[in-house]
Design an enzyme around this catalytic site. Structure first.
Site, PDB file in Angstrom:
ATOM      1  CE  LYS A 228      -3.769  -2.529   1.112  1.00 44.72           C
ATOM      2  NZ  LYS A 228      -5.015  -2.291   0.244  1.00 44.72           N
ATOM      3  CB  CYS A 366     -12.766  -6.177   1.622  1.00 43.85           C
ATOM      4  SG  CYS A 366     -12.181  -7.377   0.249  1.00 43.85           S
TER       5      CYS A 366
END
Length: 408
Positions: A228, A366
């Site tokens: 990330k 998610c």
């Protein structure tokens, strides 16, 4: 726009951004899912692989020594990057998900008893909900939900009403992967600690956008992922306070995490190695070190200013478009914008944007509990990295207007 970074030079360091998709120049607006990798990261992995690859901590030969030295240097670098007090508080994992699973299992084994309570925020990614549910089921404990309001914000005062003498730990995200809200984690941690409750923070959407000082936050655990923050996938970090990690049992068994093994019993290694069973992603950790160096070189002051201007511009333009609903309207936000276009399914928008060379995320991200809060099936999500530009946002907005004309 007040440009504080040399974006042209930054973009040159990310070769994939020169790609074309369906004949169109790539516009990559999915950095919340995973960021692209720069040349420094790729070269760091290549250098270790070609010049001094060996298994770490185990052998006494030159290659293993060099690889071990490089690996442990990144541990020290990570300690400085997040301002941990001790290097032993830095545990390398596969990613944020494994880091949270590690805490849920090991903290649960050490500290959770039948009837105890775990507070989990309504804003979480599945990886910060399901491990706690699994632990609660195993230990016969109870999950308590910490809700957010329709603006996409927590009300910290409500937390005090949720905490009981049976509450042992609170799990929440630093930045929401759907709403972009920057949560007041320092205030929340302070409230929890005043009641004797430990706190785990999911920092997967924060560490690439905001400076991090775990001592200043006073987090008990903080989890994040390399991929990330412009580094390789398969590498993550769990920060945990030394005194807690010392009391927690190992999460997995195998090589490295042991001191001595016999059929009469096994003794465990010291932290952090007690939690690092097996051969880790050695080359990935080298690349992660390069990613940390890259972020430090650019500096979070400039990153925050630039990304805030991207966010402000995109929000301003989207709010002027007819039929757009934006989810999450906290003034303290970073990284992502989630929205829907009236009358059009998010998947259709994502598919058509892809044909125009624009990468976005669609679906529930998610985060089913966030979708349930707003009573929707999913959203379109755009997310930014330090390599994005105003021109790319304009291309995206132009494409979205075309889709609205076609389908709405």
């Amino acid at each position: 726009m007040n440009i504080v970074l040399n974006i042209d030079e930054i973009r040159k360091q990310f070769p994939i951004l020169r790609s074309h998709v369906y004949g169109k120049p790539l516009v990559y607006l999915d950095s919340a899912a995973t960021t692209q990798k720069n040349v420094d990261v790729l070269l760091a992995e290549r250098r270790l692989t070609l010049d001094y690859y060996g298994n770490i901590h185990r052998a006494s030969h030159f290659m293993a020594d060099k690889a071990t030295e490089a690996f442990e240097a990144v541990r020290d670098q990570t300690q400085r990057f997040i301002n941990a007090r001790y290097r032993e508080e830095i545990i390398f994992t596969k990613g944020t998900t494994e880091s949270i699973n590690l805490v849920a299992f090991s903290f649960g084994e050490a500290f959770i008893r039948e009837g105890d309570e775990i507070i989990v925020s309504e804003m979480e990614h599945h990886s910060n909900i399901v491990p706690w549910q699994m632990m609660a089921s195993r230990k016969k404990a109870k999950i308590v939900v910490f809700p957010f309001n329709d603006k996409g914000e927590f009300q910290p005062d409500h937390l005090e009403n949720l905490i009981t003498p049976r509450t042992k730990i609170l799990a929440l995200c630093h930045v929401s992967n759907v709403l972009g809200t920057i949560n007041p984690v320092k205030q929340i941690i302070s409230i929890a600690h005043s009641k004797g409750v430990k706190v785990l923070v999911d920092g997967a959407q924060a560490v690439q956008h905001l400076p991090l000082d775990v001592q200043q936050l006073d987090a008990d655990f903080y989890a994040f992922s390399s991929h990330k923050m412009y580094g390789p996938n398969g590498v993550g970090v769990l920060y945990g306070k030394k005194e807690l990690l010392t009391e927690m049992p190992p999460y997995q068994g195998g090589g490295e995490m042991i001191a001595e093994v016999s059929f009469q019993g096994t003794t465990y290694n010291e932290i952090p190695y007690k939690f690092e069973a097996g051969t880790p992603h050695i080359t990935g950790v080298a690349g992660f070190g390069a990613a940390l160096s890259y972020l430090e070189k650019i500096g979070f002051t400039d990153i925050m200013v630039y990304e805030h201007e991207l966010m402000h511009y995109a929000l301003q333009q989207l709010r002027q478009m007819e039929g757009i609903t934006i989810y999450g309207n906290s003034p303290e936000r970073s990284g992502v914008i989630s929205f829907n276009l009236e009358g059009v399914h998010p998947y259709d928008i994502g598919m058509l944007l892809d044909k125009m060379g624009i990468a976005v995320r669609t679906g529930h991200h998610c985060a089913d509990t966030v979708m349930q809060h707003y009573q929707i099936q999913g959203t379109v999500r755009i997310s930014f990295g330090l390599y994005n530009t105003i021109e790319e946002i304009d291309i995206f907005l132009g494409a979205l207007k075309k889709i609205r004309e076609m389908l709405a």
